[in-house]
Design an enzyme around this catalytic site. Structure first.
Site, PDB file in Angstrom:
ATOM      1  N   SER A 151       0.846  -1.198   0.000  1.00 51.62           N
ATOM      2  CA  SER A 151       0.000   0.000   0.000  1.00 51.62           C
ATOM      3  C   SER A 151       0.878   1.244   0.000  1.00 51.62           C
ATOM      4  CB  SER A 151      -0.883   0.024   1.242  1.00 51.62           C
ATOM      5  OG  SER A 151      -1.506   1.285   1.381  1.00 51.62           O
ATOM      6  N   TYR A 164      -0.700  -0.555   9.990  1.00 49.91           N
ATOM      7  CA  TYR A 164      -0.930  -0.929   8.590  1.00 49.91           C
ATOM      8  C   TYR A 164       0.260  -0.552   7.711  1.00 49.91           C
ATOM      9  CZ  TYR A 164      -3.614  -1.113   4.190  1.00 49.91           C
ATOM     10  OH  TYR A 164      -4.064  -1.386   2.924  1.00 49.91           O
ATOM     11  N   LYS A 168       2.602  -3.079   5.663  1.00 45.18           N
ATOM     12  CA  LYS A 168       2.627  -3.034   4.197  1.00 45.18           C
ATOM     13  C   LYS A 168       4.027  -2.781   3.651  1.00 45.18           C
ATOM     14  CE  LYS A 168      -1.548  -3.919   2.800  1.00 45.18           C
ATOM     15  NZ  LYS A 168      -1.799  -5.309   2.356  1.00 45.18           N
TER      16      LYS A 168
HETATM   17  P1  NAI Z   1     -11.730  -5.717   1.757  1.00 43.70           P
HETATM   18  O1  NAI Z   1     -11.945  -5.449   3.214  1.00 43.70           O
HETATM   19  O2  NAI Z   1     -12.858  -5.504   0.809  1.00 43.70           O
HETATM   20  O3  NAI Z   1     -11.213  -7.221   1.553  1.00 43.70           O
HETATM   21  C1  NAI Z   1     -10.338  -7.861   2.451  1.00 43.70           C
HETATM   22  C2  NAI Z   1     -10.806  -9.289   2.610  1.00 43.70           C
HETATM   23  O4  NAI Z   1      -9.876  -9.989   3.453  1.00 43.70           O
HETATM   24  C3  NAI Z   1     -12.177  -9.395   3.286  1.00 43.70           C
HETATM   25  O5  NAI Z   1     -13.061 -10.137   2.465  1.00 43.70           O
HETATM   26  C4  NAI Z   1     -11.870 -10.105   4.610  1.00 43.70           C
HETATM   27  O6  NAI Z   1     -12.919 -10.973   5.044  1.00 43.70           O
HETATM   28  C5  NAI Z   1     -10.598 -10.868   4.276  1.00 43.70           C
HETATM   29  N1  NAI Z   1      -9.823 -11.218   5.463  1.00 43.70           N
HETATM   30  C6  NAI Z   1      -9.583 -10.436   6.558  1.00 43.70           C
HETATM   31  N2  NAI Z   1      -8.842 -11.104   7.451  1.00 43.70           N
HETATM   32  C7  NAI Z   1      -8.586 -12.334   6.920  1.00 43.70           C
HETATM   33  C8  NAI Z   1      -7.863 -13.473   7.367  1.00 43.70           C
HETATM   34  N3  NAI Z   1      -7.253 -13.472   8.565  1.00 43.70           N
HETATM   35  N4  NAI Z   1      -7.794 -14.562   6.569  1.00 43.70           N
HETATM   36  C9  NAI Z   1      -8.419 -14.572   5.350  1.00 43.70           C
HETATM   37  N5  NAI Z   1      -9.141 -13.518   4.886  1.00 43.70           N
HETATM   38  C10 NAI Z   1      -9.208 -12.418   5.658  1.00 43.70           C
HETATM   39  O7  NAI Z   1     -10.457  -4.840   1.324  1.00 43.70           O
HETATM   40  P2  NAI Z   1      -9.809  -4.510  -0.103  1.00 43.70           P
HETATM   41  O8  NAI Z   1      -9.827  -3.052  -0.279  1.00 43.70           O
HETATM   42  O9  NAI Z   1     -10.356  -5.388  -1.173  1.00 43.70           O
HETATM   43  O10 NAI Z   1      -8.278  -4.905   0.191  1.00 43.70           O
HETATM   44  C11 NAI Z   1      -7.592  -5.977  -0.415  1.00 43.70           C
HETATM   45  C12 NAI Z   1      -6.100  -5.805  -0.175  1.00 43.70           C
HETATM   46  O11 NAI Z   1      -5.644  -4.616  -0.833  1.00 43.70           O
HETATM   47  C13 NAI Z   1      -5.714  -5.639   1.299  1.00 43.70           C
HETATM   48  O12 NAI Z   1      -4.490  -6.295   1.534  1.00 43.70           O
HETATM   49  C14 NAI Z   1      -5.542  -4.148   1.453  1.00 43.70           C
HETATM   50  O13 NAI Z   1      -4.699  -3.816   2.522  1.00 43.70           O
HETATM   51  C15 NAI Z   1      -4.950  -3.804   0.109  1.00 43.70           C
HETATM   52  N6  NAI Z   1      -5.103  -2.391  -0.243  1.00 43.70           N
HETATM   53  C16 NAI Z   1      -6.319  -1.874  -0.611  1.00 43.70           C
HETATM   54  C17 NAI Z   1      -6.426  -0.538  -0.972  1.00 43.70           C
HETATM   55  C18 NAI Z   1      -7.685   0.036  -1.468  1.00 43.70           C
HETATM   56  O14 NAI Z   1      -7.648   1.167  -2.004  1.00 43.70           O
HETATM   57  N7  NAI Z   1      -8.818  -0.637  -1.393  1.00 43.70           N
HETATM   58  C19 NAI Z   1      -5.273   0.366  -0.885  1.00 43.70           C
HETATM   59  C20 NAI Z   1      -4.047  -0.270  -0.527  1.00 43.70           C
HETATM   60  C21 NAI Z   1      -3.985  -1.609  -0.211  1.00 43.70           C
END
Ligand code: NAI
Length: 303
Positions: A151, A164, A168
């Site tokens: 990130s 975080y 990251k």
């Molecule tokens: P989101 O919250 O929609 O999806 C994350 C998913 O991970 C959720 O479905 C959740 O149930 C699952 N999860 C959480 N803990 C878990 C565990 N212990 N084991 C298995 N699954 C688990 O978030 P999003 O935005 O789709 O993020 C995806 C990735 O992208 C993350 O790593 C986030 O940090 C990264 N990211 C996202 C950004 C954004 O703009 N949305 C920006 C920078 C990084």
């Protein structure tokens, strides 16, 4: 032939957001997909087998192959079960996408040990556990691709995200280390820093007209726009791409810099604290980085 025909891929956190689109795109590219997700809240609380299963059904409805896994990435034993699920279901594993994530935003001076640990456990430890569990298979077959989600909160900076950001930036170093250690086995490791409108960033308050307008622009950063790069990196088409950090924001793809010396100063007879103050710092100061946040560096609207 499709890019991932015959390959089997694990996507963690694939029950929603960016991970769901990864799973759908990998399956559309011909991969058999382990859709892993514990179905937690943004903060990582609660469990629900529904989201992972729903994505599996979506993939199957389109003629693809997928299996659900509801094990957590955040513990070594359960992370191993995620990899075992791919082996049991598809007898192989070719790519791992470390995407699962949670947020516990808090200013550093108020952050609890629990908030620190929870975020490090899912992101940094979880990425290590799943990657490490797959390593013996990648090593013996002399191929494999890791894709880790980093990130700009860590690569650049952000307020209220010490846990975080540290996790990251740690993931970026983990990825580089894997790329170095496993290059001899033709195993690749790369990072993506996504910008995407998901529930994770959907909690931005929208009280004023300005805030509402900003959020409308952020919504153009669809989660599905990140997936093509992930599919490419998982495929043999990326066989010479390793140790890199990319960022994706709507239709923009960035290659991010990695830390290198910017400028040096030297004194033949060494330094004292005083000569550092008088000579070294004035010479180096012109190259100091401001206290930028991600949004200061990515200051234009998503294109
Ligand atoms: P989101 O919250 O929609 O999806 C994350 C998913 O991970 C959720 O479905 C959740 O149930 C699952 N999860 C959480 N803990 C878990 C565990 N212990 N084991 C298995 N699954 C688990 O978030 P999003 O935005 O789709 O993020 C995806 C990735 O992208 C993350 O790593 C986030 O940090 C990264 N990211 C996202 C950004 C954004 O703009 N949305 C920006 C920078 C990084």
């Amino acid at each position: 032939m499709k890019l991932l025909e015959g390959k089997s891929v694990i996507v963690t956190g694939a029950g929603g957001g960016i991970g769901r689109d990864f799973a759908l795109a990998m399956a559309a590219a011909g991969a058999k997909v382990v859709v892993n997700d514990i179905g937690a809240s943004v903060k990582g609380e609660g469990r629900d087998a529904g989201p992972a299963q729903k994505v599996v059904e979506e993939i199957k409805a389109k003629g693809g192959t997928a299996v659900a896994s509801t094990d957590s990435v955040a513990e070594w034993e359960s992370a191993n079960r995620i990899v075992q699920c791919a082996l049991d279901s598809f007898s192989s594993i070719h790519a791992v996408v470390n995407n699962a994530g949670i947020l516990r935003a808090r200013f550093f001076f108020n952050m609890s040990v629990e908030e620190w640990r929870a975020v490090i456990d899912v992101h940094l430890n979880g990425s290590f556990y799943v990657a490490r569990a797959a390593a013996p298979y990648f090593k013996s077959q002399e191929s494999g691709a890791y894709i880790h989600m980093t990130s700009t909160s860590g690569l650049v900076g952000n307020l209220g995200q010490a846990n975080y950001s540290a996790a990251k930036l740690g993931i970026a170093a983990l990825s580089k280390s894997i790329a170095l250690d496993m290059a001899r086995y033709k195993v690749r490791s790369n990072c993506i820093a996504p910008f995407a409108w998901s529930r994770m960033i959907g909690s931005i308050p929208t009280e004023t007209d300005d805030q509402k307008a900003r959020v409308e622009k952020l919504k153009t950063m669809e989660t599905a726009r990140i997936a093509p790069l992930a599919v490419y990196l998982a495929s043999a088409a990326a066989q010479d791409v390793s140790g890199q950090i990319f960022a994706v924001r709507a239709n923009e793809i960035f290659l991010m810099s990695q830390s290198r010396p910017l400028r040096s100063v030297h004194r033949a007879d060494g330094w004292t604290p005083e000569t550092i103050a008088e000579q070294a710092m004035p010479a180096l100061r012109a190259h100091f980085y401001p206290l930028d946040r991600s949004q200061d560096v990515f200051s234009w609207d998503p294109i």
